[in-house]
Design a protein around this motif. Structure first.
Motif, PDB file in Angstrom:
ATOM      1  N   LEU A 261       0.791  -1.143   0.006  1.00 31.27           N
ATOM      2  CA  LEU A 261      -0.043   0.055  -0.101  1.00 31.27           C
ATOM      3  C   LEU A 261       0.833   1.201  -0.074  1.00 31.27           C
ATOM      4  N   LYS A 262       1.941   1.098   0.631  1.00 29.62           N
ATOM      5  CA  LYS A 262       2.958   2.253   0.896  1.00 29.62           C
ATOM      6  C   LYS A 262       3.624   2.636  -0.775  1.00 29.62           C
ATOM      7  N   ARG A 263       3.979   1.604  -1.373  1.00 27.33           N
ATOM      8  CA  ARG A 263       4.444   1.733  -2.812  1.00 27.33           C
ATOM      9  C   ARG A 263       3.530   2.294  -3.613  1.00 27.33           C
ATOM     10  N   ARG A 264       2.279   1.830  -3.333  1.00 29.10           N
ATOM     11  CA  ARG A 264       1.076   2.337  -4.273  1.00 29.10           C
ATOM     12  C   ARG A 264       0.998   3.722  -4.017  1.00 29.10           C
ATOM     13  N   GLN A 265       0.975   3.912  -2.740  1.00 31.73           N
ATOM     14  CA  GLN A 265       0.480   5.453  -2.664  1.00 31.73           C
ATOM     15  C   GLN A 265       1.651   6.383  -3.067  1.00 31.73           C
ATOM     16  N   GLN A 266       3.053   5.913  -3.102  1.00 26.98           N
ATOM     17  CA  GLN A 266       4.008   6.624  -3.559  1.00 26.98           C
ATOM     18  C   GLN A 266       3.760   6.778  -5.071  1.00 26.98           C
TER      19      GLN A 266
ATOM     20  N   VAL B 281       0.830   6.717  -6.830  1.00 26.53           N
ATOM     21  CA  VAL B 281      -0.016   7.686  -7.230  1.00 26.53           C
ATOM     22  C   VAL B 281       0.287   9.245  -6.964  1.00 26.53           C
ATOM     23  N   LYS B 282       1.080   9.232  -6.208  1.00 28.19           N
ATOM     24  CA  LYS B 282       1.854  10.674  -5.583  1.00 28.19           C
ATOM     25  C   LYS B 282       2.487  11.280  -6.760  1.00 28.19           C
ATOM     26  N   LYS B 283       3.460  10.481  -7.236  1.00 25.49           N
ATOM     27  CA  LYS B 283       4.193  10.671  -8.540  1.00 25.49           C
ATOM     28  C   LYS B 283       3.472  11.153  -9.586  1.00 25.49           C
ATOM     29  N   ARG B 284       2.551  10.338  -9.749  1.00 25.18           N
ATOM     30  CA  ARG B 284       1.605  10.737 -11.070  1.00 25.18           C
ATOM     31  C   ARG B 284       0.785  11.890 -10.659  1.00 25.18           C
ATOM     32  N   SER B 285       0.463  12.193  -9.859  1.00 24.89           N
ATOM     33  CA  SER B 285      -0.225  13.705  -9.353  1.00 24.89           C
ATOM     34  C   SER B 285       0.624  14.876  -9.544  1.00 24.89           C
ATOM     35  N   PHE B 286       1.862  14.549  -9.325  1.00 19.61           N
ATOM     36  CA  PHE B 286       3.002  15.308  -9.365  1.00 19.61           C
ATOM     37  C   PHE B 286       3.296  15.990 -11.000  1.00 19.61           C
ATOM     38  N   LYS B 287       3.261  14.867 -11.813  1.00 25.43           N
ATOM     39  CA  LYS B 287       3.693  14.980 -13.098  1.00 25.43           C
ATOM     40  C   LYS B 287       2.561  15.801 -13.872  1.00 25.43           C
ATOM     41  N   THR B 288       1.313  15.340 -13.425  1.00 25.11           N
ATOM     42  CA  THR B 288       0.030  15.897 -14.230  1.00 25.11           C
ATOM     43  C   THR B 288      -0.023  17.415 -13.700  1.00 25.11           C
TER      44      THR B 288
END
Length: 232
Positions: A218-223, A225-232
């Protein structure tokens, strides 16, 4: 005898005339000599100045070898011969079997079956690395072995997951064909439903391995998702 004397006299007369002509030509400039040569022709000019015999006595130089094993010396003034018919060389065609239709189509199942021995070799490597980890006392070597072990384990898990997905697709395909043969209209799942099912199955597998695995996943998945949000 008289004939020989007359010949000698004519030669001496020609020589004396040639001497007179040479003396006259010696007073001319180089430019005037070139004009005279162009006017009367190079052949006549040579015969007048040097004599007919000397002009005709020119022979091309013959290059000889002191030793037969040496290469033959060739004149640089000799014109280069015209090339004959060049033998055509067939161009070697390089083909990539991945994109060549003559090599057939790629079958993932057949490929996995043909190279299944790699999975056995990987499992053997994992067993040997675990054994070496227990015996080593070098911290740097231990760290490298753990990284290698993690990489091999991830590769093995990825192959198992792909195998399960392939078997699942084959099963679904067989079910659809069976329903078609019975005259029924099969139900095709959309991408979101397939994705939810795969996530549920993945969660169940992690749950069997312990709560720690779930937390890390879950921690890796959150990371991600967080990276994708920064890119967009």
């Amino acid at each position: 005898m008289l004939r020989g004397e007359s010949t000698n006299n004519s030669d001496s007369d020609q020589d004396s005339e040639r001497v007179v002509i040479k003396n006259e030509l010696s007073t001319l400039s180089f430019e005037d000599l070139q004009k005279l040569k162009e006017k009367i022709g190079a052949k006549v000019y040579t015969e007048v100045v040097f004599g007919k015999k000397q002009a005709m006595s020119y022979k091309p130089k013959v290059f000889k070898r002191d030793n037969k094993n040496r290469p033959r010396e060739m004149s640089s003034k000799k014109p280069v011969p015209i090339l004959g018919d060049v033998i055509p060389v067939k161009k070697q065609e390089i083909r990539d079997p991945r994109f060549d239709p003559l090599c057939g189509t790629f079958d993932k199942k057949e490929f996995a079956e043909n190279y299944s021995f790699l999975s056995k070799a990987r499992l053997n490597d994992i067993r040997l690395i675990k054994k070496e980890l227990k015996q080593t006392t070098d911290p740097e070597l231990e760290q490298n072995l753990r990284r290698l072990l993690q990489r091999l384990n991830d590769k093995e898990k990825s192959n198992k997951r792909k195998k399960l997905e392939r078997e699942k697709k084959e099963k679904q395909k067989a079910e659809v064909e069976a329903e078609f043969s019975q005259g029924k209209q099969p139900y095709f799942k959309n991408k979101s439903e397939v994705r939810v099912e795969s996530l549920v199955k993945q969660y169940e597998e992690l749950k069997k391995q312990g709560t720690g695995r779930i937390q890390r996943h879950l921690k890796r998945r959150q990371q991600k998702v967080k990276k994708r949000s920064f890119k967009t």
